[in-house]
Write a protein that holds these residues in place. Structure first.
Motif, short mmCIF file in Angstrom:
data_model
loop_
_atom_site.label_atom_id
_atom_site.label_comp_id
_atom_site.label_asym_id
_atom_site.label_seq_id
_atom_site.Cartn_x
_atom_site.Cartn_y
_atom_site.Cartn_z
N ASN A 1 -10.17 4.78 -2.61
CA ASN A 1 -10.69 6.14 -2.51
C ASN A 1 -10.03 6.98 -1.43
O ASN A 1 -10.31 8.16 -1.28
N SER A 2 -9.13 6.39 -0.66
CA SER A 2 -8.37 7.11 0.36
C SER A 2 -7.10 6.32 0.66
O SER A 2 -6.99 5.15 0.31
N ILE A 3 -6.14 6.96 1.32
CA ILE A 3 -4.90 6.28 1.64
C ILE A 3 -5.11 5.29 2.78
O ILE A 3 -6.08 5.39 3.54
N PHE A 4 -4.21 4.35 2.91
CA PHE A 4 -4.27 3.36 3.99
C PHE A 4 -3.34 3.79 5.12
O PHE A 4 -2.22 4.26 4.87
N ILE A 5 -3.80 3.64 6.36
CA ILE A 5 -3.05 4.16 7.51
C ILE A 5 -2.79 3.08 8.56
O ILE A 5 -2.55 3.41 9.72
N SER A 6 -2.83 1.82 8.16
CA SER A 6 -2.63 0.75 9.14
C SER A 6 -1.61 -0.25 8.62
O SER A 6 -1.16 -0.19 7.48
N ASP A 7 -1.27 -1.19 9.49
CA ASP A 7 -0.53 -2.37 9.06
C ASP A 7 -1.37 -3.14 8.04
O ASP A 7 -2.59 -2.96 7.96
N ILE A 8 -0.72 -4.00 7.29
CA ILE A 8 -1.41 -4.92 6.37
C ILE A 8 -1.28 -6.32 6.96
O ILE A 8 -0.17 -6.75 7.30
N LYS A 9 -2.38 -7.03 7.05
CA LYS A 9 -2.34 -8.39 7.59
C LYS A 9 -2.89 -9.38 6.55
O LYS A 9 -4.05 -9.29 6.15
N ILE A 10 -2.03 -10.29 6.12
CA ILE A 10 -2.43 -11.32 5.15
C ILE A 10 -2.97 -12.54 5.90
O ILE A 10 -2.32 -13.05 6.82
N THR B 1 0.88 -1.17 0.00
CA THR B 1 0.00 0.00 0.00
C THR B 1 0.91 1.22 0.00
O THR B 1 2.06 1.14 0.45
N ASP B 2 0.42 2.36 -0.51
CA ASP B 2 1.28 3.54 -0.57
C ASP B 2 0.54 4.80 -0.17
O ASP B 2 -0.67 4.78 0.11
N SER B 3 1.28 5.90 -0.13
CA SER B 3 0.73 7.19 0.27
C SER B 3 -0.06 7.87 -0.83
O SER B 3 -0.51 9.00 -0.67
N LEU B 4 -0.23 7.18 -1.99
CA LEU B 4 -0.98 7.71 -3.13
C LEU B 4 -2.31 6.98 -3.30
O LEU B 4 -2.96 7.12 -4.35
N SER B 5 -2.71 6.19 -2.31
CA SER B 5 -3.97 5.43 -2.31
C SER B 5 -3.94 4.21 -3.22
O SER B 5 -4.99 3.62 -3.50
#
Length: 434
Positions: free
Chosen positions: A186-195, A163-167
């Motif tokens: 539609n917006s940036i992600f602000i959390s950890d990613i959990k697979i 994920t990046d700061s450009l959504s």
């Protein structure tokens, strides 16, 4: 009769307010003794940080047992792990300098002996154990490279999710670096990613928990929480188990959802002060302890919580001012406060066993300028990274500062461990220690 009725109504309201929390759940465990409840309420009211050592002569028997924890990426519970104690600078993995490095918390990804990171233009780089580049790929346009994108990673053995700061969010073959799919949110992600097997979870800046397909990137379900216009300075945290996924939102509320359909199971508020704005709250990562089925975390509002993962009840609450991820070693919890105090806490009851001042050797002037970034633990020592580019080695047995290793002049990341080797990230390189 009228007086008696009014008195009954007032009594009923009083009892109701004392028995239920804002979320509608009982706030106190039924087995809590009255004396414990009084003490807890007193701590809630004062909420003062303990800036004194406590029981500092108490010795913890070391070496501790190595933790046998599976799926630490799933529950954020690293525990006591093997770390080579011969910390000498071995090699550096260099890349183009990342602007504003001090404002985000980078993540390193390991693939056997290889490691993966990114540079200032959003290029993803895979280094081998000899610090040589295996592959370097970039999936951004010229316009996007100029912004520049900040990347966040998670992986299983085959796929790297970005994920990046450009959504944007996309999937890459971990072995070859080939792009599997790429989508825009539609917006940036602000959390950890959990697979989680064939899907992954991530929270966006609108405080929405999203579940996406790992194979196609298609949204499976989402869950909306309260949104704030001003965002937190710290990434939100996610953990999951066999049936549920847990996460915190910008207001400090902890949610439990059914991970198959996103239905709400419980919600627990942890910030009872409405005057505190969400951008001021910095939470540690949530740590899910599978042996007790409790969630542990702390924040910079002087609160350390133990929450029952089954029902969201607060087991206990302690006054520790820290946004660093705690380490659990069997029945002990290790935490380091933002003021530089090393806490050892009893996991089951929340009682503080010992507090030692690990910043004791710093002058008052220096102490005001330094703060902890993150730490890991082996059988004998805590390794703590600081914002001044140094790593402190702390003896667990007595809580004393043993040695200092200088990595950089600027801010460095928390320590990352792979096969006993330690890796530290700064704004233009990765330092490997073993």
């Amino acid at each position: 009769m009228i007086k008696i009725s009014i008195l009954s109504i007032i009594l009923f309201i009083f009892i109701s307010n004392c028995s239920f929390s804002r979320s509608g759940f009982w706030t106190e465990n039924e087995n809590f003794e009255k004396t414990n409840i009084k003490k807890t309420k007193l701590l809630f009211e004062e909420n003062k940080v303990n800036t004194k050592e406590f029981n500092q002569d108490f010795i913890i028997k070391t070496p501790l047992r190595l933790s046998k924890i599976k799926n630490s990426n799933q529950n954020n519970n690293n525990g006591t792990i093997y770390i080579n104690e011969n910390l000498n600078k071995v090699s550096r993995y260099s890349f183009a300098k990342i602007k504003n490095f001090s404002f985000f918390n980078p993540e390193l990804i390991f693939e056997n002996e290889n490691l993966i990171f990114f540079d200032k233009k959003g290029s993803i780089i895979k280094f081998n154990e000899r610090s040589k580049i295996v592959w370097k790929i970039n999936h951004y346009s010229k316009k996007e490279k100029k912004l520049p994108p900040v990347l966040n990673f998670s992986s299983n053995e085959k796929i790297l999710i970005v994920t990046d700061s450009l959504s944007n969010y996309y999937a890459i073959d971990l072995i070859s670096g080939d792009l599997k799919w790429k989508k825009n949110h539609n917006s940036i992600f602000i959390s950890d990613i959990k697979i989680d097997e064939d899907k992954f979870y991530v929270v966006d800046s609108n405080s929405v928990m999203n579940c996406f397909s790992l194979i196609t990137g298609k949204k499976i379900w989402n869950f909306n929480t309260d949104n704030d216009l001003i965002k937190s300075q710290k990434k939100l945290s996610i953990v999951f188990d066999k049936n549920k996924v847990y996460f915190n939102n910008l207001k400090g509320e902890i949610y439990s959802l059914n991970k198959n359909n996103g239905n709400l199971i419980w919600i627990t508020p942890t910030n009872n002060d409405n005057s505190i704005q969400s951008f001021m709250i910095k939470n540690s990562k949530l740590v899910l302890d599978n042996t007790s089925n409790n969630i542990f975390f702390s924040n910079n509002l002087n609160n350390f919580f133990s929450i029952d993962a089954n029902n969201g009840f607060i087991n206990w609450k302690q006054i520790i001012n820290s946004d660093l991820t705690p380490v659990i070693s069997k029945n002990l919890i290790f935490s380091i406060s933002l003021e530089g105090y090393f806490y050892i806490v009893d996991k089951s009851k929340g009682n503080i066993i010992r507090i030692t001042d690990i910043f004791k050797e710093f002058s008052k002037r220096k102490r005001k300028k330094i703060f902890p970034i993150g730490f890991v633990s082996n059988q004998n020592y805590i390794y703590l990274s600081l914002n001044n580019g140094k790593i402190l080695e702390i003896d667990i047995s007595n809580g004393k500062h043993v040695s200092t290793l200088k990595i950089s002049r600027d801010k460095i990341s928390k320590p990352f461990i792979n096969n006993g080797q330690m890796f530290i990230v700064n704004n233009n390189s990765i330092t490997k220690l073993n």
